[in-house]
Design a protein around this motif. Structure first.
Motif, mmCIF file in Angstrom:
data_model
loop_
_atom_site.group_PDB
_atom_site.id
_atom_site.type_symbol
_atom_site.label_atom_id
_atom_site.label_comp_id
_atom_site.label_asym_id
_atom_site.label_seq_id
_atom_site.Cartn_x
_atom_site.Cartn_y
_atom_site.Cartn_z
ATOM 1 N N GLY A 266 19.612 33.616 -13.962
ATOM 2 C CA GLY A 266 18.623 34.527 -14.538
ATOM 3 C C GLY A 266 19.287 35.648 -15.324
ATOM 4 N N GLU B 212 20.500 34.442 -18.639
ATOM 5 C CA GLU B 212 19.403 34.329 -19.604
ATOM 6 C C GLU B 212 19.046 35.693 -20.202
ATOM 7 O OE1 GLU B 212 15.556 31.391 -19.859
ATOM 8 O OE2 GLU B 212 15.797 32.572 -18.055
ATOM 9 N N LYS B 213 19.348 36.770 -19.462
ATOM 10 C CA LYS B 213 19.120 38.129 -19.957
ATOM 11 C C LYS B 213 20.342 38.660 -20.711
ATOM 12 C CE LYS B 213 16.029 39.881 -16.285
ATOM 13 N NZ LYS B 213 15.034 40.602 -17.080
ATOM 14 N N LEU C 4 12.355 33.351 -4.575
ATOM 15 C CA LEU C 4 11.572 32.140 -4.801
ATOM 16 C C LEU C 4 12.413 30.866 -4.703
ATOM 17 C CD1 LEU C 4 9.484 33.572 -7.751
ATOM 18 C CD2 LEU C 4 8.657 33.098 -5.437
ATOM 19 N N MET D 64 15.310 43.730 -23.863
ATOM 20 C CA MET D 64 15.942 42.610 -23.150
ATOM 21 C C MET D 64 14.958 41.440 -23.033
ATOM 22 S SD MET D 64 18.346 43.164 -19.861
ATOM 23 C CE MET D 64 19.693 44.016 -20.704
ATOM 24 N N GLU D 65 15.420 40.268 -23.346
ATOM 25 C CA GLU D 65 14.505 39.121 -23.365
ATOM 26 C C GLU D 65 14.007 38.759 -21.957
ATOM 27 O OE1 GLU D 65 16.991 35.294 -24.103
ATOM 28 O OE2 GLU D 65 18.365 36.994 -24.173
ATOM 29 N N ALA D 66 12.941 38.049 -21.901
ATOM 30 C CA ALA D 66 12.360 37.657 -20.603
ATOM 31 C C ALA D 66 13.201 36.552 -19.966
ATOM 32 C CB ALA D 66 10.940 37.161 -20.808
ATOM 33 N N ILE D 67 13.107 36.407 -18.647
ATOM 34 C CA ILE D 67 13.829 35.312 -17.983
ATOM 35 C C ILE D 67 12.833 34.227 -17.626
ATOM 36 C CG2 ILE D 67 15.863 36.492 -17.130
ATOM 37 C CD1 ILE D 67 14.425 36.924 -14.481
ATOM 38 N N GLN D 68 12.048 33.840 -18.627
ATOM 39 C CA GLN D 68 10.915 32.971 -18.355
ATOM 40 C C GLN D 68 11.343 31.541 -18.031
ATOM 41 O OE1 GLN D 68 8.221 34.700 -17.907
ATOM 42 N NE2 GLN D 68 7.455 32.829 -16.950
ATOM 43 N N VAL D 69 12.323 31.024 -18.744
ATOM 44 C CA VAL D 69 12.694 29.623 -18.512
ATOM 45 C C VAL D 69 13.208 29.441 -17.090
ATOM 46 C CG1 VAL D 69 14.195 27.729 -19.206
ATOM 47 C CG2 VAL D 69 13.173 29.189 -20.948
ATOM 48 N N ILE D 70 14.174 30.262 -16.717
ATOM 49 C CA ILE D 70 14.729 30.153 -15.367
ATOM 50 C C ILE D 70 13.656 30.431 -14.322
ATOM 51 C CG2 ILE D 70 16.226 31.394 -13.742
ATOM 52 C CD1 ILE D 70 17.739 29.342 -15.162
ATOM 53 N N ARG D 71 12.854 31.449 -14.555
ATOM 54 C CA ARG D 71 11.815 31.787 -13.579
ATOM 55 C C ARG D 71 10.849 30.610 -13.371
ATOM 56 N NH1 ARG D 71 9.556 36.026 -10.824
ATOM 57 N NH2 ARG D 71 7.349 35.660 -10.438
ATOM 58 N N LEU E 241 13.941 36.015 -8.338
ATOM 59 C CA LEU E 241 14.371 34.616 -8.512
ATOM 60 C C LEU E 241 14.994 34.097 -7.219
ATOM 61 C CD1 LEU E 241 16.027 34.703 -12.044
ATOM 62 C CD2 LEU E 241 13.690 34.054 -11.443
ATOM 63 N N LEU F 163 11.438 27.500 -13.864
ATOM 64 C CA LEU F 163 12.136 26.408 -13.176
ATOM 65 C C LEU F 163 12.332 26.723 -11.696
ATOM 66 C CD1 LEU F 163 14.908 25.129 -15.583
ATOM 67 C CD2 LEU F 163 13.148 23.759 -14.482
ATOM 68 N N VAL F 164 12.690 27.970 -11.394
ATOM 69 C CA VAL F 164 12.900 28.349 -9.995
ATOM 70 C C VAL F 164 11.590 28.198 -9.220
ATOM 71 C CG1 VAL F 164 13.319 30.347 -8.481
ATOM 72 C CG2 VAL F 164 14.922 29.823 -10.318
ATOM 73 N N ILE F 165 10.494 28.592 -9.834
ATOM 74 C CA ILE F 165 9.195 28.469 -9.166
ATOM 75 C C ILE F 165 8.805 26.992 -9.013
ATOM 76 C CG2 ILE F 165 6.706 28.863 -9.471
ATOM 77 C CD1 ILE F 165 7.443 31.641 -10.579
#
Lengths: 194, 194
Positions: free
Chosen positions: B116, B119-120, B40, A1-8, B37, A10-12
């Motif tokens: 999130g 995105e997954k 945060l 399963m791909e990472a949720i890096q973009v949303i994460r 998510l 942005l949320v941060i």
């Protein structure tokens, strides 16, 4: 399963911001793009009762500004000074001819708006506005529309640091002597209870 | 100013989904990442009164499922059949020892969770759960916690099409003979009123 890096990311990055480069203007078209994100977000029963008023000129901005409350936890700070105020606002209304209550449609909308704004390099703040008759009157909002929320927007001029809540459990945000804004967040293991 | 393409694509892709590949499991760690998510995201006054219960095993899933309401506008459809039900749930609670009301914290949290999840490659649905004593009892939730919202999650098994609302203004979603789910959205110019 791909990472949720973009949303994460942005949320941060999407921290509430209360001081801005006021002279950096935001165009009405930018606000329309952000409202379009809200338009395409979930709405309870798909009723879509939300309506929007946009502001991005100095006069309308000044009018809205005087009705906003800033940073309840910073008792000695009345809000941003002239020169550090938002460059734009999105006022979110509930149309009572469509629905009598608005569930959380306006918060879903505001979160989409703020994430989109963040991606554009803008910061902002959600101001709960329930029962603010002064602003409704000042903007000439018809009684049909209930004032729900104002999202203030601008180019961020403050540093915000996320940190972990201390042993005393105090979640109040605070500013240090360099005016860095600190936001203590609860631990993940303290909020997942089952 | 850069485009808001990533968020826009996710917001558009992030349609409410009600039929899933139930046999595609979701791990607890994935749910924890999604709650992170929410953790945060913005919280009114940074009080962070939300708590979470996770479910991703068949028994707990079945228990939660029976208390959910699905697609109020599809009168003849009682909800997804066995085999097409969600693989996981995130139950959002309000801790009344932290706050007496929760503003829209849970909808902000749910929107972060759903973006999130999207995105997954996961879809889902927000179920408003105010005053559902049955589910609170079934999950053994202490009276201290107020049940606010359940987010159901799974690998989407339905096609959802966004379209523009017709001249009659009817916003009810509907399914065609191929079981494609149609969601009419109001025009941007009809929701920006000032």
């Amino acid at each position: 399963m791909e990472a949720i890096q973009v949303i994460r990311d942005l949320v941060i990055a999407n921290r509430t911001c209360r001081r801005f480069y006021q002279d950096v203007a935001i165009e009405r078209e930018t606000l329309r793009e952000l409202v379009d994100l809200a338009r395409l977000s979930a709405s309870g029963g798909n009723r879509q009762p939300l309506k929007y008023i946009l502001a991005c000129d100095p006069q309308k901005n000044a009018l809205i500004f005087q009705y906003l409350v800033w940073a309840g936890a910073l008792k000695d700070w009345p809000g941003p000074s002239e020169g550090e105020r938002p460059s734009a606002y999105i006022v979110i209304l509930g149309d009572t001819e469509i629905a009598k209550s608005f569930g959380g449609d306006h918060q879903i909308a505001a979160q989409s708006i703020r994430l989109g704004a963040r991606e554009k390099g803008l910061g902002g703040c959600m101001h709960a506005m329930a029962r603010n008759d002064g602003l409704s009157k000042a903007l000439g909002i018809q009684p049909r529309y209930e004032l729900l929320l104002v999202v203030s927007l601008g180019k961020p001029k403050e540093k915000v640091v996320l940190e972990t809540v201390g042993p005393d459990g105090d979640t109040r945000y605070w500013r240090d002597s360099d005016n860095v804004h600190h936001v203590p967040k609860r631990r993940l293991d303290d909020i997942i209870i089952g």
